[in-house]
Design an enzyme around this catalytic site. Structure first.
Site, PDB file in Angstrom:
ATOM      1  N   ARG A 176      19.156 -55.529  10.841  1.00 33.75           N
ATOM      2  CA  ARG A 176      20.268 -54.386  11.185  1.00 33.75           C
ATOM      3  C   ARG A 176      20.364 -53.858  12.516  1.00 33.75           C
ATOM      4  O   ARG A 176      18.954 -53.522  12.960  1.00 33.75           O
ATOM      5  CB  ARG A 176      21.249 -53.900  10.126  1.00 33.75           C
ATOM      6  N   ARG A 203      13.370 -55.759  16.523  1.00 31.74           N
ATOM      7  CA  ARG A 203      13.105 -54.737  16.048  1.00 31.74           C
ATOM      8  C   ARG A 203      12.145 -55.522  14.331  1.00 31.74           C
ATOM      9  O   ARG A 203      12.113 -55.997  14.426  1.00 31.74           O
ATOM     10  CB  ARG A 203      14.597 -54.665  14.467  1.00 31.74           C
ATOM     11  N   ASP A 219      11.060 -49.622  13.829  1.00 30.41           N
ATOM     12  CA  ASP A 219      11.074 -49.382  12.473  1.00 30.41           C
ATOM     13  C   ASP A 219       9.639 -50.186  10.903  1.00 30.41           C
ATOM     14  O   ASP A 219       8.652 -50.590  11.913  1.00 30.41           O
ATOM     15  CB  ASP A 219      12.418 -50.071  11.810  1.00 30.41           C
ATOM     16  N   GLY A 220       9.674 -49.124  10.480  1.00 29.87           N
ATOM     17  CA  GLY A 220       8.146 -49.244   8.875  1.00 29.87           C
ATOM     18  C   GLY A 220       7.055 -48.620   9.057  1.00 29.87           C
ATOM     19  O   GLY A 220       6.520 -48.354   8.149  1.00 29.87           O
ATOM     20  N   ASN A 221       7.547 -47.032   9.685  1.00 30.61           N
ATOM     21  CA  ASN A 221       6.220 -46.294   9.953  1.00 30.61           C
ATOM     22  C   ASN A 221       6.771 -45.974   8.607  1.00 30.61           C
ATOM     23  O   ASN A 221       4.978 -45.365   7.980  1.00 30.61           O
ATOM     24  CB  ASN A 221       6.968 -44.378  11.113  1.00 30.61           C
ATOM     25  N   ARG A 230       7.120 -46.685   5.954  1.00 27.72           N
ATOM     26  CA  ARG A 230       6.571 -48.067   4.297  1.00 27.72           C
ATOM     27  C   ARG A 230       5.209 -48.441   5.133  1.00 27.72           C
ATOM     28  O   ARG A 230       4.561 -49.221   4.250  1.00 27.72           O
ATOM     29  CB  ARG A 230       7.539 -49.732   4.576  1.00 27.72           C
ATOM     30  N   TRP A 231       4.887 -48.172   5.731  1.00 27.44           N
ATOM     31  CA  TRP A 231       3.405 -48.868   6.670  1.00 27.44           C
ATOM     32  C   TRP A 231       2.333 -47.832   6.157  1.00 27.44           C
ATOM     33  O   TRP A 231       1.652 -47.940   5.539  1.00 27.44           O
ATOM     34  CB  TRP A 231       3.156 -48.234   8.416  1.00 27.44           C
ATOM     35  N   ARG A 286       4.423 -40.294   4.011  1.00 25.96           N
ATOM     36  CA  ARG A 286       4.969 -40.800   5.797  1.00 25.96           C
ATOM     37  C   ARG A 286       4.584 -40.337   6.855  1.00 25.96           C
ATOM     38  O   ARG A 286       4.814 -40.745   8.067  1.00 25.96           O
ATOM     39  CB  ARG A 286       6.894 -40.845   5.129  1.00 25.96           C
ATOM     40  N   SER A 303      17.662 -40.744  15.290  1.00 24.60           N
ATOM     41  CA  SER A 303      19.016 -41.479  14.986  1.00 24.60           C
ATOM     42  C   SER A 303      19.827 -40.367  15.510  1.00 24.60           C
ATOM     43  O   SER A 303      19.350 -39.188  14.314  1.00 24.60           O
ATOM     44  CB  SER A 303      19.317 -42.807  14.596  1.00 24.60           C
ATOM     45  N   ASN A 329      19.624 -39.790  11.969  1.00 21.70           N
ATOM     46  CA  ASN A 329      18.672 -39.996  11.009  1.00 21.70           C
ATOM     47  C   ASN A 329      18.873 -38.075  10.615  1.00 21.70           C
ATOM     48  O   ASN A 329      17.399 -37.822   9.880  1.00 21.70           O
ATOM     49  CB  ASN A 329      17.420 -40.051  11.203  1.00 21.70           C
TER      50      ASN A 329
END
Ligand code: IPE
Ligand code: IPE
Ligand code: MG
Length: 244
Positions: free
Chosen positions: A197, A191, A23-25, A27-28, A36, A68, A71
């Site tokens: 979560r 995670r 997770d976090g692609n 925000r990176w 994104r 997911s 997604n």
């Protein structure tokens, strides 16, 4: 009682199976003022080297949450881009999978995907099936609740067809109907990105896994970070309900 925390990997206690919620692609990328898509691109680039690092440390299986069942709520453009990265990863990675003995496996509702992707996934699974270095298990169109629903349907069906006796259903029978059947227990779930979560990942399988949440965004998760989470795992006291 533990007297001190170890800061090096103990090669006798390496987790056999690590699952990652990558997770976090987004925000990176945002942090760098990039789209994104760039975050997903960088994130996808981490996978092969992470598998090699995991193999070097003695891990047998890594399971990665790539897409997911939830997604699909994202914009079509982003979804298409994620799948194009998957296609590229499988096509361009083949040489390395063979050279480095990486076996590819998938969990998730693969048959619901565009045939061009599912065919490529089945082909890659078949071509790499004799590789014994490490298993790279990728979760695509995967949701734990959906997996459990499928398991219930199959068990019910086998009971109706007299292939399964209700009185004989136990935990190992349930496991044999799950998508992860045959893989070792998940010792550690990681995670990235600071979210704490599970987002519908592997509910049954992580009943007794150690959980590690890191602040690192996925594209920054490299060998040093992997080493860090393995050390964190090794400093945990796994009791499984007993006394130790
Ligand atoms: C994880 O990164 C990759 C996928 C879910 C495919 P995100 O795209 O969720 O990144 P954030 O959470 O928005 O930063
Ligand atoms: C979980 O991440 C799914 C994957 C990493 C593939 P999400 O970013 O989709 O999860 P939420 O929205 O934070 O729960
Ligand atoms: Mg996310």
């Amino acid at each position: 009682m533990r007297m001190f925390k170890k800061n090096k990997i103990d090669s006798n206690k390496v987790p056999k199976h690590i699952a990652f919620i990558m997770d976090g692609n987004g925000r990176w990328a945002k942090k760098r003022g990039l789209p994104r898509a760039k975050g997903h691109e960088e994130g996808a680039k981490r996978i092969e080297s992470l598998a090699l690092s995991a193999k070097k440390f003695g891990v047998k299986v890594i399971t990665l949450f790539a897409f997911s069942t939830e997604n699909w709520k994202r914009p079509k453009e982003e979804i298409d881009y994620i799948f194009s990265l998957l296609e590229k990863f499988l096509k361009e990675g083949k040489e390395s999978f063979m050279k480095n003995a990486i076996r590819l496996m998938f969990i998730g509702k693969i048959d619901e995907l565009d045939k061009k992707f599912s065919d490529l996934m089945y082909l890659t699974m078949d071509e790499t099936k004799n590789n014994t270095g490490i298993i790279l298990n990728i979760a695509i169109n995967y949701g734990a609740r959906s997996e459990i629903v499928e398991m219930v349907k199959k068990v019910a069906n086998d009971c109706v067809c007299n292939k399964q006796e209700i009185s004989k259903i136990d935990e190992s029978v349930v496991e044999s109907y799950l998508m992860t059947y045959g893989l070792p227990e998940i010792d550690l779930l990681v995670r990235t990105s600071g979210e704490t979560r599970l987002s519908n990942f592997l509910l049954w399988q992580i009943a007794y896994s150690e959980l590690v949440f890191t602040k690192t965004y996925w594209p920054d998760f490299k060998e040093k970070e992997l080493e860090g989470v393995i050390i964190e795992y090794q400093n945990r006291n796994r009791r499984f309900g007993g006394l130790k």
